[in-house]
Scaffold this motif. Structure first.
Motif, PDB file in Angstrom:
ATOM      1  N   THR A   1     -16.682  12.488  21.528  1.00 17.24           N
ATOM      2  CA  THR A   1     -17.523  11.892  22.557  1.00 17.24           C
ATOM      3  C   THR A   1     -18.320  10.742  21.963  1.00 17.24           C
TER       4      THR A   1
ATOM      5  N   LEU B   1     -21.544   8.742  21.560  1.00 18.72           N
ATOM      6  CA  LEU B   1     -22.956   9.090  21.734  1.00 18.72           C
ATOM      7  C   LEU B   1     -23.812   7.831  21.791  1.00 18.72           C
TER       8      LEU B   1
ATOM      9  N   ASP C   1     -29.237  10.005  21.978  1.00 17.30           N
ATOM     10  CA  ASP C   1     -28.681  11.360  21.961  1.00 17.30           C
ATOM     11  C   ASP C   1     -29.154  12.105  20.711  1.00 17.30           C
TER      12      ASP C   1
ATOM     13  N   PHE D   1     -26.831  11.785  17.714  1.00 19.44           N
ATOM     14  CA  PHE D   1     -26.432  10.433  17.322  1.00 19.44           C
ATOM     15  C   PHE D   1     -26.488  10.207  15.813  1.00 19.44           C
TER      16      PHE D   1
END
Length: 75
Positions: free
Chosen positions: A17, A19, A23, A26
């Protein structure tokens, strides 16, 4: 991602995913890993592993998730 549907079915998936900088995950790099657990009560819990051994950590997280979803003790 682990979800329980209205009929009690549990579905789990894992995928890369992208980021955003805001986040909580991250800052993870390389073989570091993490998981965010969102509860029905609207609370989020973030767990991060910043050392080697990601396979063992992922296995442990999946076991804990299974135990939580099924009301079993966590080991």
């Amino acid at each position: 991602e682990i979800e329980r549907s209205g009929d009690g079915q549990v579905r789990a998936s894992v995928e890369p995913t992208i980021l955003e900088p805001g986040d909580p995950l991250f800052s993870l790099r390389g073989n570091q890993g993490g998981v965010i657990i969102s509860t029905d009560a609207g609370h989020d819990f973030t767990m991060m592993q910043c050392s080697a051994g990601l396979d063992a950590a992922a296995y442990g997280i999946m076991l804990d998730g299974y135990a939580i979803l099924n009301g079993l003790p966590q080991v």
